[in-house]
Design a protein around this motif. Structure first.
Motif, PDB file in Angstrom:
ATOM      1  N   ALA A 122       0.840  -1.196   0.000  1.00  0.00           N
ATOM      2  CA  ALA A 122       0.000   0.000   0.000  1.00  0.00           C
ATOM      3  C   ALA A 122       0.871   1.241   0.000  1.00  0.00           C
ATOM      4  O   ALA A 122       2.028   1.217   0.406  1.00  0.00           O
ATOM      5  CB  ALA A 122      -0.913  -0.004   1.226  1.00  0.00           C
ATOM      6  N   THR A 123       0.307   2.345  -0.492  1.00  0.00           N
ATOM      7  CA  THR A 123       1.059   3.588  -0.564  1.00  0.00           C
ATOM      8  C   THR A 123       1.582   3.988   0.815  1.00  0.00           C
ATOM      9  O   THR A 123       0.817   4.085   1.764  1.00  0.00           O
ATOM     10  CB  THR A 123       0.172   4.719  -1.132  1.00  0.00           C
ATOM     11  N   GLY A 124       2.904   4.208   0.866  1.00  0.00           N
ATOM     12  CA  GLY A 124       3.522   4.602   2.127  1.00  0.00           C
ATOM     13  C   GLY A 124       3.830   3.445   3.059  1.00  0.00           C
ATOM     14  O   GLY A 124       4.388   3.636   4.126  1.00  0.00           O
ATOM     15  N   GLU A 125       3.446   2.222   2.654  1.00  0.00           N
ATOM     16  CA  GLU A 125       3.687   1.068   3.518  1.00  0.00           C
ATOM     17  C   GLU A 125       5.167   0.734   3.532  1.00  0.00           C
ATOM     18  O   GLU A 125       5.857   0.806   2.515  1.00  0.00           O
ATOM     19  CB  GLU A 125       2.885  -0.130   3.019  1.00  0.00           C
TER      20      GLU A 125
ATOM     21  N   ALA B  27       6.370   2.418  -6.742  1.00  0.00           N
ATOM     22  CA  ALA B  27       6.718   3.803  -7.077  1.00  0.00           C
ATOM     23  C   ALA B  27       5.860   4.316  -8.229  1.00  0.00           C
ATOM     24  O   ALA B  27       5.420   5.478  -8.228  1.00  0.00           O
ATOM     25  CB  ALA B  27       8.199   3.886  -7.443  1.00  0.00           C
ATOM     26  N   ALA B  28       5.591   3.457  -9.215  1.00  0.00           N
ATOM     27  CA  ALA B  28       4.741   3.874 -10.335  1.00  0.00           C
ATOM     28  C   ALA B  28       3.309   4.114  -9.876  1.00  0.00           C
ATOM     29  O   ALA B  28       2.648   5.067 -10.319  1.00  0.00           O
ATOM     30  CB  ALA B  28       4.782   2.804 -11.429  1.00  0.00           C
ATOM     31  N   ALA B  29       2.816   3.271  -8.955  1.00  0.00           N
ATOM     32  CA  ALA B  29       1.457   3.448  -8.443  1.00  0.00           C
ATOM     33  C   ALA B  29       1.330   4.754  -7.673  1.00  0.00           C
ATOM     34  O   ALA B  29       0.308   5.449  -7.758  1.00  0.00           O
ATOM     35  CB  ALA B  29       1.078   2.264  -7.559  1.00  0.00           C
TER      36      ALA B  29
ATOM     37  N   ALA C  90       1.269   4.005 -15.378  1.00  0.00           N
ATOM     38  CA  ALA C  90       1.210   2.575 -15.678  1.00  0.00           C
ATOM     39  C   ALA C  90       2.429   2.205 -16.521  1.00  0.00           C
ATOM     40  O   ALA C  90       2.720   2.854 -17.536  1.00  0.00           O
ATOM     41  CB  ALA C  90      -0.075   2.244 -16.427  1.00  0.00           C
ATOM     42  N   LEU C  91       3.154   1.187 -16.103  1.00  0.00           N
ATOM     43  CA  LEU C  91       4.339   0.741 -16.816  1.00  0.00           C
ATOM     44  C   LEU C  91       4.100  -0.662 -17.371  1.00  0.00           C
ATOM     45  O   LEU C  91       3.648  -1.558 -16.658  1.00  0.00           O
ATOM     46  CB  LEU C  91       5.554   0.726 -15.882  1.00  0.00           C
TER      47      LEU C  91
ATOM     48  N   ASP D 171      11.055   7.629 -11.369  1.00  0.00           N
ATOM     49  CA  ASP D 171      10.930   9.089 -11.410  1.00  0.00           C
ATOM     50  C   ASP D 171      11.395   9.637 -12.763  1.00  0.00           C
ATOM     51  O   ASP D 171      10.767  10.537 -13.335  1.00  0.00           O
ATOM     52  CB  ASP D 171      11.759   9.718 -10.291  1.00  0.00           C
ATOM     53  N   GLU D 172      12.518   9.112 -13.255  1.00  0.00           N
ATOM     54  CA  GLU D 172      13.048   9.581 -14.541  1.00  0.00           C
ATOM     55  C   GLU D 172      12.097   9.222 -15.680  1.00  0.00           C
ATOM     56  O   GLU D 172      11.913  10.004 -16.618  1.00  0.00           O
ATOM     57  CB  GLU D 172      14.429   8.970 -14.771  1.00  0.00           C
ATOM     58  N   GLU D 173      11.487   8.047 -15.578  1.00  0.00           N
ATOM     59  CA  GLU D 173      10.512   7.662 -16.600  1.00  0.00           C
ATOM     60  C   GLU D 173       9.279   8.564 -16.526  1.00  0.00           C
ATOM     61  O   GLU D 173       8.724   8.963 -17.556  1.00  0.00           O
ATOM     62  CB  GLU D 173      10.111   6.197 -16.391  1.00  0.00           C
ATOM     63  N   TYR D 174       8.872   8.902 -15.311  1.00  0.00           N
ATOM     64  CA  TYR D 174       7.713   9.778 -15.105  1.00  0.00           C
ATOM     65  C   TYR D 174       7.971  11.170 -15.681  1.00  0.00           C
ATOM     66  O   TYR D 174       7.078  11.793 -16.264  1.00  0.00           O
ATOM     67  CB  TYR D 174       7.413   9.857 -13.615  1.00  0.00           C
ATOM     68  N   LEU D 175       9.221  11.629 -15.543  1.00  0.00           N
ATOM     69  CA  LEU D 175       9.580  12.957 -16.034  1.00  0.00           C
ATOM     70  C   LEU D 175      10.009  12.944 -17.495  1.00  0.00           C
ATOM     71  O   LEU D 175      10.291  14.003 -18.062  1.00  0.00           O
ATOM     72  CB  LEU D 175      10.715  13.541 -15.180  1.00  0.00           C
TER      73      LEU D 175
END
Length: 327
Positions: free
Chosen positions: A55-58, A221-223, A228-229, A253-257
């Motif tokens: 889960a996010t932040g878990e 990290a993608a979620a 979506a990767l 992060d680099e893929e997101y940017l």
């Protein structure tokens, strides 16, 4: 047959050496191939665990064995050093140790490198040690050291130091004195020198995380970034990160940017022993060909190259492994 062997021996070529090198190279190459086939069979029989997206932040620990070993060592009034490259998960492991010890009711002081006095003051505050004398004056560095040492002798408390390699040498020498009094401590360091406190305590070298763990980190990290990767994109990013969890998150992060990256910052080592043996066999074969074709230049070059190769190989074989060398 005997005469031919005698002629070869007279001309300086030892048939036994040729046979030994040839067999050794063949065995090494065969062993490498068998290992790869075996690993593929293991993957087929024991597939990687199914990806479970935390889960996010878990908070999830992928180094449970290292965590258990560290906790056991500290509880036995021991000291341990966790070493690894930047982003390998040392701080995450240190935080897990702190949470587990505090959950069991133990006192823990966690500090990061600053000036020696600031670090001593931080330790004193976390252990509730007075930093002023009866007259209200601040304790000196030496008095702080004695107060902390006395506290650790009288109480069950743990000292955890992040980025210990960046600490002042005098501070590390004080840690060495604490260890002589069996003060339990955990040091986290990147490529620590084998000197002062670092040579006195056992170490755990953090190996790269397995592929399934890196993929889980990337998926999480993608979620968190709502992207979506595809499996092919994950595989490409995974190659960039190696087994480094921090680089895995950074790659997402680099893929997101939309940043294109060609290289990778992680360390990756390959076993080139079969290649080295193959080169040695080639040199000896060159000498043999030169002998058979009466090519004196090829014969001499092959002999000199084989001799140099065997000498260097012998020296390298006698060296201790990388993790046991003194820097």
């Amino acid at each position: 047959m005997v005469a031919a062997g005698a002629i070869i021996a007279i001309n300086g070529l030892n048939p036994l050496s040729l046979i030994v090198l040839g067999v050794g190279g063949t065995i090494a190459i065969a062993h490498s191939i068998i290992s790869k086939v075996s690993s593929k069979n293991d993957e087929t029989q024991h597939p990687a665990p199914t990806i479970e997206i935390p889960a996010t932040g878990e908070f999830k620990i992928y180094r449970q064995a290292e965590l258990n070993r560290t906790i056991a060592s500290l509880k036995a009034n021991g000291a341990i050093l966790i070493a690894g490259e930047d982003g390998s998960g040392k701080s995450v492991l240190g935080n897990a140790v702190i949470e587990k010890l505090q959950a069991e009711g133990f006192m823990v002081a966690f500090v990061e490198p600053t000036t020696p006095k600031q670090m001593l003051l931080e330790i004193a505050h976390q252990f509730d040690i007075p930093v002023e004398n009866l007259e209200g004056k601040s304790l000196t560095v030496d008095k702080l050291k004695r107060a902390i040492a006395g506290f650790l002798e009288e109480n069950t408390a743990f000292l955890i130091l992040d980025d210990a390699h960046a600490c002042d040498v005098k501070f590390r020498m004080w840690l060495k004195q604490l260890r002589r009094n069996h003060a339990p401590m955990l040091l986290l360091a990147t490529d620590p020198p084998r000197s002062d406190i670092f040579i006195n305590i056992p170490r755990i070298e953090l190996k790269p995380l397995p592929e399934y763990a890196i993929r889980e980190i990337m998926v999480q990290a993608a979620a968190e970034r709502a992207i979506a990767l595809k499996p092919s994109e994950l595989s490409k990013l995974q190659e960039r990160a190696g087994g480094n969890p921090m680089l895995a998150a950074r790659a997402v992060d680099e893929e997101y940017l939309g940043i294109e990256m060609e290289g990778a910052d992680h360390r990756r080592y390959f076993d080139i022993t079969p290649l080295i043996l193959l080169v040695g066999v080639i040199f000896v074969i060159m000498r043999f060909i030169g002998l058979g074709t009466n090519d004196q230049a090829l014969y001499i070059f092959g002999g000199i190259a084989a001799a140099i190769f065997l000498g260097i190989s012998r020296v390298l074989y006698q060296l201790p492994p990388e993790d046991r060398r003194i820097r």
